[in-house]
Design a protein around this motif. Structure first.
Motif, PDB file in Angstrom:
ATOM      1  N   ILE A  20      -6.834   5.415  12.052  1.00 37.36           N
ATOM      2  CA  ILE A  20      -5.792   4.951  12.977  1.00 37.36           C
ATOM      3  C   ILE A  20      -5.220   6.151  13.731  1.00 37.36           C
ATOM      4  O   ILE A  20      -5.049   6.101  14.950  1.00 37.36           O
ATOM      5  N   LEU A  21      -4.937   7.238  13.004  1.00 40.02           N
ATOM      6  CA  LEU A  21      -4.477   8.476  13.636  1.00 40.02           C
ATOM      7  C   LEU A  21      -5.478   8.922  14.697  1.00 40.02           C
ATOM      8  O   LEU A  21      -5.090   9.254  15.823  1.00 40.02           O
ATOM      9  N   ALA A  22      -6.763   8.914  14.353  1.00 41.92           N
ATOM     10  CA  ALA A  22      -7.801   9.354  15.282  1.00 41.92           C
ATOM     11  C   ALA A  22      -7.807   8.484  16.538  1.00 41.92           C
ATOM     12  O   ALA A  22      -7.863   8.996  17.663  1.00 41.92           O
ATOM     13  N   ALA A  23      -7.757   7.179  16.354  1.00 42.43           N
ATOM     14  CA  ALA A  23      -7.807   6.265  17.499  1.00 42.43           C
ATOM     15  C   ALA A  23      -6.572   6.409  18.391  1.00 42.43           C
ATOM     16  O   ALA A  23      -6.685   6.474  19.620  1.00 42.43           O
ATOM     17  N   ALA A  26      -6.545   9.946  20.071  1.00 37.29           N
ATOM     18  CA  ALA A  26      -7.598  10.013  21.088  1.00 37.29           C
ATOM     19  C   ALA A  26      -7.166   9.250  22.338  1.00 37.29           C
ATOM     20  O   ALA A  26      -7.376   9.715  23.472  1.00 37.29           O
ATOM     21  N   GLN A  27      -6.550   8.093  22.144  1.00 38.29           N
ATOM     22  CA  GLN A  27      -6.076   7.314  23.292  1.00 38.29           C
ATOM     23  C   GLN A  27      -4.960   8.056  24.029  1.00 38.29           C
ATOM     24  O   GLN A  27      -4.954   8.114  25.266  1.00 38.29           O
ATOM     25  N   LEU A  28      -4.039   8.652  23.294  1.00 40.30           N
ATOM     26  CA  LEU A  28      -2.974   9.431  23.926  1.00 40.30           C
ATOM     27  C   LEU A  28      -3.568  10.595  24.711  1.00 40.30           C
ATOM     28  O   LEU A  28      -3.179  10.849  25.855  1.00 40.30           O
ATOM     29  N   GLY A  29      -4.527  11.308  24.104  1.00 41.65           N
ATOM     30  CA  GLY A  29      -5.171  12.429  24.782  1.00 41.65           C
ATOM     31  C   GLY A  29      -5.856  11.998  26.061  1.00 41.65           C
ATOM     32  O   GLY A  29      -5.790  12.693  27.090  1.00 41.65           O
ATOM     33  N   ILE A  87     -10.744  15.766  16.088  1.00 34.06           N
ATOM     34  CA  ILE A  87     -10.859  14.302  16.079  1.00 34.06           C
ATOM     35  C   ILE A  87     -10.313  13.721  17.374  1.00 34.06           C
ATOM     36  O   ILE A  87     -10.830  12.738  17.894  1.00 34.06           O
ATOM     37  N   THR A  88      -9.275  14.339  17.936  1.00 37.89           N
ATOM     38  CA  THR A  88      -8.703  13.859  19.188  1.00 37.89           C
ATOM     39  C   THR A  88      -9.683  14.053  20.338  1.00 37.89           C
ATOM     40  O   THR A  88      -9.785  13.214  21.224  1.00 37.89           O
ATOM     41  N   TRP A  89     -10.427  15.143  20.305  1.00 34.72           N
ATOM     42  CA  TRP A  89     -11.375  15.430  21.380  1.00 34.72           C
ATOM     43  C   TRP A  89     -12.709  14.710  21.172  1.00 34.72           C
ATOM     44  O   TRP A  89     -13.282  14.159  22.105  1.00 34.72           O
ATOM     45  N   VAL A  90     -13.205  14.693  19.924  1.00 32.67           N
ATOM     46  CA  VAL A  90     -14.542  14.143  19.650  1.00 32.67           C
ATOM     47  C   VAL A  90     -14.560  12.616  19.602  1.00 32.67           C
ATOM     48  O   VAL A  90     -15.494  11.989  20.125  1.00 32.67           O
ATOM     49  N   GLY A  95     -17.250   8.214  19.184  1.00 29.82           N
ATOM     50  CA  GLY A  95     -16.887   6.975  18.499  1.00 29.82           C
ATOM     51  C   GLY A  95     -16.056   7.270  17.260  1.00 29.82           C
ATOM     52  O   GLY A  95     -16.334   8.230  16.546  1.00 29.82           O
ATOM     53  N   ILE A  96     -15.052   6.435  17.038  1.00 28.64           N
ATOM     54  CA  ILE A  96     -14.175   6.616  15.875  1.00 28.64           C
ATOM     55  C   ILE A  96     -14.997   6.533  14.586  1.00 28.64           C
ATOM     56  O   ILE A  96     -14.879   7.374  13.704  1.00 28.64           O
TER      57      ILE A  96
END
Length: 148
Positions: A20-23, A26-29, A87-90, A95-96
């Protein structure tokens, strides 16, 4: 509730939170156009939450002990920063599920080595054939979940 069950549930919740943190990050980034800026926001919010818990649990005085600690113990902060930035960039590119698959695989490998050799003050838990088989099954299970 037994202590073991309580600890297991806390770590299960932490594990649920990682994708969830990653998703979310990543969306915020993506929305602001900077994975590094999104990671900075994450750390500011996390620092605020940790500070609130520190104050609430009476741990503010313990912060004065930090300068006397071995410097290598502070590397954990760099590892967290590396994880969040990567994780934010990749994740949006890879894919999550794929990103988390490799995070989990890395955790399995690292945890096994830490236990085998008692690294960083951890209790030694020898890795025998049964444990290796279990780790392989876990890795295969994570892989199958991702490919299914």
């Amino acid at each position: 509730m037994t202590e073991t069950l309580r600890y297991a549930l806390i770590m299960l919740a932490a594990g649920i939170g990682i994708p969830i943190l990653a998703a979310l990050n990543a969306q915020l980034g993506g929305r602001i156009g900077s994975p590094a800026a999104a990671a900075t926001v994450l750390f500011v919010v996390a620092c605020g939450a940790a500070l609130i818990v520190t104050v609430a649990t009476g741990g503010m005085g313990k912060l004065a002990l930090i300068p006397a600690q071995p410097r290598h113990l502070l590397l954990a902060g760099l590892l967290v920063a590396f994880y969040v930035l990567s994780i934010t960039w990749v994740a949006p590119r890879f894919g999550i599920g794929n990103a988390i698959f490799f995070v989990l695989l890395g955790q399995l490998i690292s945890a096994t080595l830490i236990d085998q050799f008692g690294l960083f003050g951890a209790a030694v838990r020898s890795v025998g054939p049964a444990r290796i088989a279990g780790l392989c099954l876990m890795a295969l299970g994570v892989y199958l979940c991702q490919k299914a």
